[in-house]
Design a protein around this motif. Sequence first.
Motif, PDB file in Angstrom:
ATOM      1  N   GLU A 134       0.841  -1.210   0.000  1.00  0.00           N
ATOM      2  CA  GLU A 134       0.000   0.000   0.000  1.00  0.00           C
ATOM      3  C   GLU A 134       0.872   1.254   0.000  1.00  0.00           C
ATOM      4  OE1 GLU A 134      -3.998  -1.690   2.230  1.00  0.00           O
ATOM      5  OE2 GLU A 134      -2.249  -1.185   3.417  1.00  0.00           O
ATOM      6  N   TYR A 135       1.951   1.183   0.748  1.00  0.00           N
ATOM      7  CA  TYR A 135       2.852   2.346   0.762  1.00  0.00           C
ATOM      8  C   TYR A 135       3.410   2.590  -0.654  1.00  0.00           C
ATOM      9  CZ  TYR A 135       6.728   5.427   1.287  1.00  0.00           C
ATOM     10  OH  TYR A 135       7.571   6.483   1.095  1.00  0.00           O
ATOM     11  N   LEU A 136       3.837   1.505  -1.298  1.00  0.00           N
ATOM     12  CA  LEU A 136       4.414   1.657  -2.634  1.00  0.00           C
ATOM     13  C   LEU A 136       3.402   2.250  -3.613  1.00  0.00           C
ATOM     14  CD1 LEU A 136       6.515  -1.644  -2.903  1.00  0.00           C
ATOM     15  CD2 LEU A 136       7.351   0.667  -2.461  1.00  0.00           C
ATOM     16  N   LYS A 137       2.133   1.894  -3.422  1.00  0.00           N
ATOM     17  CA  LYS A 137       1.100   2.463  -4.303  1.00  0.00           C
ATOM     18  C   LYS A 137       1.006   3.979  -4.110  1.00  0.00           C
ATOM     19  CE  LYS A 137      -1.708  -1.672  -4.494  1.00  0.00           C
ATOM     20  NZ  LYS A 137      -2.945  -2.318  -4.101  1.00  0.00           N
ATOM     21  N   PHE A 138       1.131   4.417  -2.852  1.00  0.00           N
ATOM     22  CA  PHE A 138       1.141   5.865  -2.599  1.00  0.00           C
ATOM     23  C   PHE A 138       2.277   6.523  -3.388  1.00  0.00           C
ATOM     24  CE2 PHE A 138      -1.671   5.477   1.042  1.00  0.00           C
ATOM     25  CZ  PHE A 138      -2.275   6.723   1.073  1.00  0.00           C
ATOM     26  N   LYS A 139       3.437   5.874  -3.314  1.00  0.00           N
ATOM     27  CA  LYS A 139       4.616   6.419  -3.985  1.00  0.00           C
ATOM     28  C   LYS A 139       4.389   6.480  -5.498  1.00  0.00           C
ATOM     29  CE  LYS A 139       9.407   5.554  -3.401  1.00  0.00           C
ATOM     30  NZ  LYS A 139      10.519   4.745  -2.967  1.00  0.00           N
ATOM     31  N   GLU A 140       3.757   5.427  -5.998  1.00  0.00           N
ATOM     32  CA  GLU A 140       3.518   5.365  -7.452  1.00  0.00           C
ATOM     33  C   GLU A 140       2.534   6.439  -7.906  1.00  0.00           C
ATOM     34  OE1 GLU A 140       2.148   1.401  -7.548  1.00  0.00           O
ATOM     35  OE2 GLU A 140       4.149   0.526  -7.346  1.00  0.00           O
ATOM     36  N   MET A 141       1.611   6.821  -6.988  1.00  0.00           N
ATOM     37  CA  MET A 141       0.623   7.848  -7.341  1.00  0.00           C
ATOM     38  C   MET A 141       1.321   9.137  -7.780  1.00  0.00           C
ATOM     39  SD  MET A 141      -2.522   6.875  -7.039  1.00  0.00           S
ATOM     40  CE  MET A 141      -3.553   8.295  -6.729  1.00  0.00           C
ATOM     41  N   ILE A 142       2.549   9.321  -7.301  1.00  0.00           N
ATOM     42  CA  ILE A 142       3.274  10.553  -7.609  1.00  0.00           C
ATOM     43  C   ILE A 142       3.670  10.608  -9.088  1.00  0.00           C
ATOM     44  CG2 ILE A 142       5.426  11.816  -7.070  1.00  0.00           C
ATOM     45  CD1 ILE A 142       5.163  10.529  -4.230  1.00  0.00           C
ATOM     46  N   CYS A 143       3.955   9.443  -9.654  1.00  0.00           N
ATOM     47  CA  CYS A 143       4.453   9.499 -11.032  1.00  0.00           C
ATOM     48  C   CYS A 143       3.631   8.684 -12.030  1.00  0.00           C
ATOM     49  CB  CYS A 143       5.913   9.051 -11.066  1.00  0.00           C
ATOM     50  SG  CYS A 143       6.131   7.440 -10.387  1.00  0.00           S
ATOM     51  N   ASP A 144       2.790   7.768 -11.555  1.00  0.00           N
ATOM     52  CA  ASP A 144       2.077   6.932 -12.516  1.00  0.00           C
ATOM     53  C   ASP A 144       0.755   6.437 -11.902  1.00  0.00           C
ATOM     54  OD1 ASP A 144       1.269   5.107 -14.403  1.00  0.00           O
ATOM     55  OD2 ASP A 144       3.270   4.234 -14.704  1.00  0.00           O
ATOM     56  N   VAL A 145      -0.239   7.313 -11.984  1.00  0.00           N
ATOM     57  CA  VAL A 145      -1.524   7.025 -11.323  1.00  0.00           C
ATOM     58  C   VAL A 145      -2.164   5.752 -11.890  1.00  0.00           C
ATOM     59  CG1 VAL A 145      -3.844   7.929 -10.860  1.00  0.00           C
ATOM     60  CG2 VAL A 145      -1.886   9.474 -10.890  1.00  0.00           C
ATOM     61  N   LYS A 146      -2.035   5.598 -13.184  1.00  0.00           N
ATOM     62  CA  LYS A 146      -2.684   4.454 -13.836  1.00  0.00           C
ATOM     63  C   LYS A 146      -2.113   3.142 -13.264  1.00  0.00           C
ATOM     64  CE  LYS A 146      -4.039   3.129 -18.424  1.00  0.00           C
ATOM     65  NZ  LYS A 146      -3.140   2.361 -19.252  1.00  0.00           N
ATOM     66  N   TRP A 147      -0.825   3.101 -13.165  1.00  0.00           N
ATOM     67  CA  TRP A 147      -0.159   1.909 -12.633  1.00  0.00           C
ATOM     68  C   TRP A 147      -0.519   1.698 -11.163  1.00  0.00           C
ATOM     69  CZ3 TRP A 147       2.711  -2.294 -13.807  1.00  0.00           C
ATOM     70  CH2 TRP A 147       3.487  -2.864 -12.788  1.00  0.00           C
ATOM     71  N   ALA A 148      -0.504   2.806 -10.408  1.00  0.00           N
ATOM     72  CA  ALA A 148      -0.770   2.719  -8.972  1.00  0.00           C
ATOM     73  C   ALA A 148      -2.171   2.195  -8.691  1.00  0.00           C
ATOM     74  CB  ALA A 148      -0.579   4.085  -8.323  1.00  0.00           C
ATOM     75  N   THR A 149      -3.094   2.481  -9.576  1.00  0.00           N
ATOM     76  CA  THR A 149      -4.482   2.091  -9.310  1.00  0.00           C
ATOM     77  C   THR A 149      -4.888   0.820 -10.075  1.00  0.00           C
ATOM     78  OG1 THR A 149      -5.104   3.664 -11.015  1.00  0.00           O
ATOM     79  CG2 THR A 149      -5.297   4.417  -8.734  1.00  0.00           C
ATOM     80  N   ASP A 150      -3.929   0.248 -10.763  1.00  0.00           N
ATOM     81  CA  ASP A 150      -4.215  -0.989 -11.507  1.00  0.00           C
ATOM     82  C   ASP A 150      -4.197  -2.179 -10.527  1.00  0.00           C
ATOM     83  OD1 ASP A 150      -4.171  -3.272 -12.998  1.00  0.00           O
ATOM     84  OD2 ASP A 150      -2.613  -2.615 -14.397  1.00  0.00           O
ATOM     85  N   ASP A 151      -5.351  -2.800 -10.346  1.00  0.00           N
ATOM     86  CA  ASP A 151      -5.447  -3.916  -9.385  1.00  0.00           C
ATOM     87  C   ASP A 151      -4.548  -5.085  -9.775  1.00  0.00           C
ATOM     88  OD1 ASP A 151      -7.179  -2.710  -7.744  1.00  0.00           O
ATOM     89  OD2 ASP A 151      -8.996  -3.663  -8.570  1.00  0.00           O
ATOM     90  N   TYR A 152      -4.193  -5.124 -11.052  1.00  0.00           N
ATOM     91  CA  TYR A 152      -3.413  -6.280 -11.499  1.00  0.00           C
ATOM     92  C   TYR A 152      -1.988  -5.907 -11.906  1.00  0.00           C
ATOM     93  CZ  TYR A 152      -7.881  -8.414 -11.059  1.00  0.00           C
ATOM     94  OH  TYR A 152      -9.051  -8.855 -10.527  1.00  0.00           O
ATOM     95  N   ALA A 153      -1.493  -4.820 -11.327  1.00  0.00           N
ATOM     96  CA  ALA A 153      -0.092  -4.452 -11.585  1.00  0.00           C
ATOM     97  C   ALA A 153       0.792  -5.594 -11.063  1.00  0.00           C
ATOM     98  CB  ALA A 153       0.236  -3.152 -10.880  1.00  0.00           C
ATOM     99  N   PHE A 154       1.922  -5.795 -11.718  1.00  0.00           N
ATOM    100  CA  PHE A 154       2.788  -6.945 -11.390  1.00  0.00           C
ATOM    101  C   PHE A 154       3.482  -6.735 -10.032  1.00  0.00           C
ATOM    102  CE2 PHE A 154       6.989  -9.177 -12.770  1.00  0.00           C
ATOM    103  CZ  PHE A 154       6.699 -10.259 -11.952  1.00  0.00           C
ATOM    104  N   GLU A 155       3.147  -7.585  -9.070  1.00  0.00           N
ATOM    105  CA  GLU A 155       3.792  -7.509  -7.754  1.00  0.00           C
ATOM    106  C   GLU A 155       4.772  -8.659  -7.600  1.00  0.00           C
ATOM    107  OE1 GLU A 155       1.160  -7.077  -4.434  1.00  0.00           O
ATOM    108  OE2 GLU A 155       0.716  -4.982  -4.979  1.00  0.00           O
TER     109      GLU A 155
END
Length: 819
Positions: A117-138
């Motif tokens: 969840e923290y990493l998603k916050f970080k991603e929101m800064i530069c790539d909202v689409k990726w950050a909110t993609d439920d199926y982003a590669f983890e």
Amino acid sequence: MASGSGLRRSDTIADSMPMAMRQSRYHMKRCFATFISKGTRLMKLHHLMDEIKRSIEDKDERDKVTEGLLGFILCSTQEAAVVPPHVAFAIRTNPGFWEFVKVNSEDLSVEGITPAEYLKFKEMICDVKWATDDYAFEVDFGTFDSSIPHVTLSSSIGNGLIYVSKFITSKLAGGSESAKPLLDFLLALNHQGENLMINETLNTVAKLEAALIVADVYLSALPKETPYENFEQRFAEWGFAKGWGDTAETVKETIRSLSEVLQAPDPLNMENFFSRLPTIFNIVIFSIHGYFGQADVLGLPDTGGQVVYILDQVKALEDELLLRIKKQGLSVKPQILVVTRLIPDARGTKCNQELEPILNTKHSHILRVPFTTESGILRQWVSRFDIYPYIERFTQDATVKILDHLEGKPDLIIGNYTDGNLAASLMASKLGITQGTIAHALEKTKYEDSDIKWKELDAKYHFSCQFTADMIAMNSADFIITSTYQEIAGSKDRPGQYESHATFTLPGLCRVVSGINVFDPKFNIAPPGADQSLYFPYTQKQKRLTSFHPAIEELLYNNQDNDEHFGFLEDRQKPILFSMARLDIVKNITGLTEWYGKNKRLRDLVNLVIVAGFFDPSKSNDREEMAEIKKMHNLIDKYQLKGQIRWIAAQNDRVRNGELYRCIADSKGAFVQPALYEAFGLTVIEAMNCGLPTLATNQGGPAEIIVDGVSGFHIDPNNGDESSNKIADFFEKCKEDPGYWIKISTSGLQRIYECYTWKIYATKVLNMGSIYGFWRQLNKEQKLAKQRYIQMFYSIQFKNLAKNVPIYSDGTQTQEPPT
Ligand code: UDP
Ligand code: LCN
């Protein structure tokens, strides 16, 4: 600075932060309003502190906030991702211990969040689409490690060998059935098909125990020095094979050691027993990039301490192997192969030779294998950043040559740096061999926000490949060798290099929710030494290499500029402040020159001598080096340093360099290592071995090597004035009291002898090879599952990334990767 008092070990930050903020609620609300006022962004600790300062002007009020528990939480924050109305904090309370929380700036409510969840916050800064993609590669390597015991204290990190011995001990305790894996391991020991230690006659733990008792009684009646051959026949009848020892005495010690392990295992005895076992004869060491040679290579691009380390390491390992093999009563010839790339355009070095014996060893060689592409063999040097498309084919070609040269599989594979570690992982997993890795340096921590900014940096550095390869190697390795604690878990304030791979994100590519766990018992600190036949104290007059003195005199004091030196020293009476390094930005040689230029007191006290790079930027084909050369010239002009500075080109003769350190000591000078960050710092231990007082960066390895104020000094590369004054203070103190110089010199030597020798290193690393070889057998299923995940990650992630790295077209000496 706030301390951790007030935070109990059982408290989480999420539990304690609301209470801590309540006490300064008014100010906290103002601070959070400031934090979010600029919208989405990533804040570092210094940003937080600056903004707190701006929001709370009254110092007393501010102190109330920055002291106590709240201050501790804020000061432990490594970074904060601001996504209004929330601020997500990544808080590091201790080395290896992280917590993530999000704070609502409107009502100051706090909620614990997961790393993902923290990493998603970080991603929101530069790539909202990726950050909110439920199926982003983890990526989650941690899921495979749940069955593996881990250390739990920060202070235990890096002592893996001790803990693995303990874990093995507890697994083997509890009777014959539990000891069966050890029996199987012993039954499998062989050299080229010939059984070692025991044969199938002793195929149960009970039979083995009984045979050990008989053998012990028998040996007690023999004179200690009786050679093994004298009772070999009798031993064979009982089911024993060679490998127990060379005399009745050593055989008896090994037998007792095993009997005790079987009776009631304890970790110390376990390590002792494994150190005696004939498990390792042939070792492959991968070190691919740069110019790997024994002469005329140091100072060439990408070619530095790694080469020095490996050549010394090979000698130390071979010596230790020969000693062990003799004590085991065997006559096997151990072979160590350093496998590197063959560079046809070898620039006068031997890097175009396939096989080269390693000097001062009996059986070790450098094996060079070229990079091959669809257009044939690649002729030129390739930057370590551009090397990824060649590794797979290189590993396949190298494997064929290695198996041929060794006439079989090696017993241990050790990789060096990202490229060598990847090759080691590929080969080790293919052949099922124990694997160790060494980073020397992980690039991720060298460049701020290199994860989140990977897209910006990828064209130049290809970090997507590098971080992926590092993940693969760290996870496939059976053990990881590091030079210092800080390399793994950093210091109180700064995360370690490995620690920074625990959770990170490459937005658009993958979110690493569990990369590597620094509490994994695979981590081991085994610092290198310096070759003590080259780097010995200046006081050992009878050993001093006086034949070099005229050349060194010329190098330091000849007044004419030439290809080898630039600038001159007017006052020969002054002590010399000396530094030697590759001319990379991170080595901060230009920083040191500037500190010196600015500090009149220091300039009055000492001359500055620097060995680094070249003077002519057109001679370099390294991107960073060219810029640093130009900067050096500008600084020499700006501060009018001629007369006080001597800039000497890179010096490749290590034997002469040893004498150079000692000549600097004769001038009652000092060595200074000013790097912005130094993973370990071989020059630091070389200088200390020569009895030269040393002042070195507090960022990285040297902070651990030197005990500040005792065996040398720490300097802060980010605070030039403070550092140059600290250096000046040292020389002033020595002027007043010449005994002070001797005191620091002697304490430096003492520190080296206690902790930094190759003998200590070789003993530890061979013990690792042996014990982790057994540990991987004990955890076979977990290892296999993880290996499958790694293979998938390699195939679908790494291979595609490597395809994006431009291939050098043969014959053109390209400086930047072709576009
Ligand atoms: N070195 C050298 N000549 C030079 C510069 C460096 O022989 O002009 C040697 C130095 O003595 C040391 C190694 O290269 O053995 C550098 O190792 P270090 O760990 O200090 O730094 P690295 O280059 O690996 O980052
Ligand atoms: C690479 C570095 O950057 C240095 O800090 C080390 O001393 C060297 O490798 C040897 O490990």
